[in-house]
Design a protein around this motif. Structure first.
Motif, PDB file in Angstrom:
ATOM      1  N   VAL A  99      11.037   2.465   3.346  1.00  0.00           N
ATOM      2  CA  VAL A  99      11.915   2.149   2.411  1.00  0.00           C
ATOM      3  C   VAL A  99      10.887   1.463   1.595  1.00  0.00           C
ATOM      4  N   PHE A 100      11.187   1.136   0.265  1.00  0.00           N
ATOM      5  CA  PHE A 100      10.332   0.683  -0.817  1.00  0.00           C
ATOM      6  C   PHE A 100      11.315  -0.165  -1.594  1.00  0.00           C
ATOM      7  N   PRO A 101      11.507  -1.392  -1.052  1.00  0.00           N
ATOM      8  CA  PRO A 101      12.246  -2.335  -1.835  1.00  0.00           C
ATOM      9  C   PRO A 101      11.493  -3.018  -3.178  1.00  0.00           C
ATOM     10  N   ALA A 102      12.362  -3.068  -4.118  1.00  0.00           N
ATOM     11  CA  ALA A 102      11.773  -3.627  -5.436  1.00  0.00           C
ATOM     12  C   ALA A 102      11.203  -4.919  -5.177  1.00  0.00           C
ATOM     13  N   TRP A 103      12.013  -5.830  -4.391  1.00  0.00           N
ATOM     14  CA  TRP A 103      11.326  -6.999  -4.279  1.00  0.00           C
ATOM     15  C   TRP A 103      10.053  -7.317  -3.649  1.00  0.00           C
ATOM     16  N   SER A 104       9.577  -6.217  -2.919  1.00  0.00           N
ATOM     17  CA  SER A 104       8.089  -6.283  -2.450  1.00  0.00           C
ATOM     18  C   SER A 104       7.035  -6.258  -3.352  1.00  0.00           C
ATOM     19  N   LYS A 105       7.271  -5.800  -4.644  1.00  0.00           N
ATOM     20  CA  LYS A 105       6.114  -5.511  -5.702  1.00  0.00           C
ATOM     21  C   LYS A 105       5.901  -6.853  -6.296  1.00  0.00           C
ATOM     22  N   LYS A 106       6.726  -8.140  -5.958  1.00  0.00           N
ATOM     23  CA  LYS A 106       6.453  -9.105  -6.287  1.00  0.00           C
ATOM     24  C   LYS A 106       5.844 -10.101  -5.417  1.00  0.00           C
ATOM     25  N   LEU A 107       5.807  -9.468  -4.152  1.00  0.00           N
ATOM     26  CA  LEU A 107       4.787 -10.388  -3.325  1.00  0.00           C
ATOM     27  C   LEU A 107       3.545  -9.655  -2.818  1.00  0.00           C
ATOM     28  N   SER A 108       2.765 -10.636  -2.111  1.00  0.00           N
ATOM     29  CA  SER A 108       1.542 -10.160  -1.564  1.00  0.00           C
ATOM     30  C   SER A 108       1.627  -9.731  -0.181  1.00  0.00           C
ATOM     31  N   LYS A 109       1.013  -8.364  -0.122  1.00  0.00           N
ATOM     32  CA  LYS A 109       1.036  -7.635   0.868  1.00  0.00           C
ATOM     33  C   LYS A 109       0.105  -8.158   1.891  1.00  0.00           C
ATOM     34  N   GLN A 110       0.203  -8.645   3.488  1.00  0.00           N
ATOM     35  CA  GLN A 110      -0.515  -9.095   4.292  1.00  0.00           C
ATOM     36  C   GLN A 110      -1.266  -8.303   5.223  1.00  0.00           C
ATOM     37  N   TYR A 111      -0.175  -7.402   5.848  1.00  0.00           N
ATOM     38  CA  TYR A 111      -0.651  -6.360   6.727  1.00  0.00           C
ATOM     39  C   TYR A 111       0.633  -5.573   7.024  1.00  0.00           C
ATOM     40  N   SER A 112       0.194  -4.433   7.662  1.00  0.00           N
ATOM     41  CA  SER A 112       1.011  -3.518   8.343  1.00  0.00           C
ATOM     42  C   SER A 112       0.713  -3.380   9.848  1.00  0.00           C
TER      43      SER A 112
END
Length: 122
Positions: A99-112
């Protein structure tokens, strides 16, 4: 180590179960950490069950408290225990990789890890 009452542990186990039941132990612990990090964060409810039941936060929970009676695996229970022993960090959000939620663009990716992506506030 966080010492939680049994009902709170059950909420944590259930969240891990529904968010990561087919994932590795590492993903399960990371999901548990997000829930516990939210409890410790200023802008979230102050109990595990309240965090898990917070409206529109976890896609599997839609007000059906009977889900908390679901059977959880021993690996899920172990992951919850490990999450309670893990030091808190700043990771407060996650989503599945498909999934590609719009809210994720406003956050800092830490890890997968596995099929999940984890984020912190900017």
């Amino acid at each position: 180590m966080i010492d939680l009452p049994p009902a709170e542990v059950r909420c944590l186990e259930t969240a891990i179960h529904y968010e990561a039941k087919v994932e590795s132990a590492a993903v399960k612990v990371a999901v548990g950490n997000v829930v516990l990090n939210r409890v410790a964060a200023a802008n979230f409810p102050k109990s595990v069950c309240a965090v898990v039941k917070q409206k529109k936060q976890f896609s599997w929970y839609k007000g059906n408290d009977n889900l908390f009676n679901s059977e959880t695996s021993s690996s899920t229970k172990l992951a919850a225990q490990k999450a309670m022993k893990t030091p808190r960090n700043h990771v407060l959000f996650f989503h599945a990789t498909y999934v590609f939620p719009a809210w994720s663009k406003k956050l800092s990716k830490q890890y997968s890890i596995g099929k999940h992506v984890f984020y912190a506030l900017n």
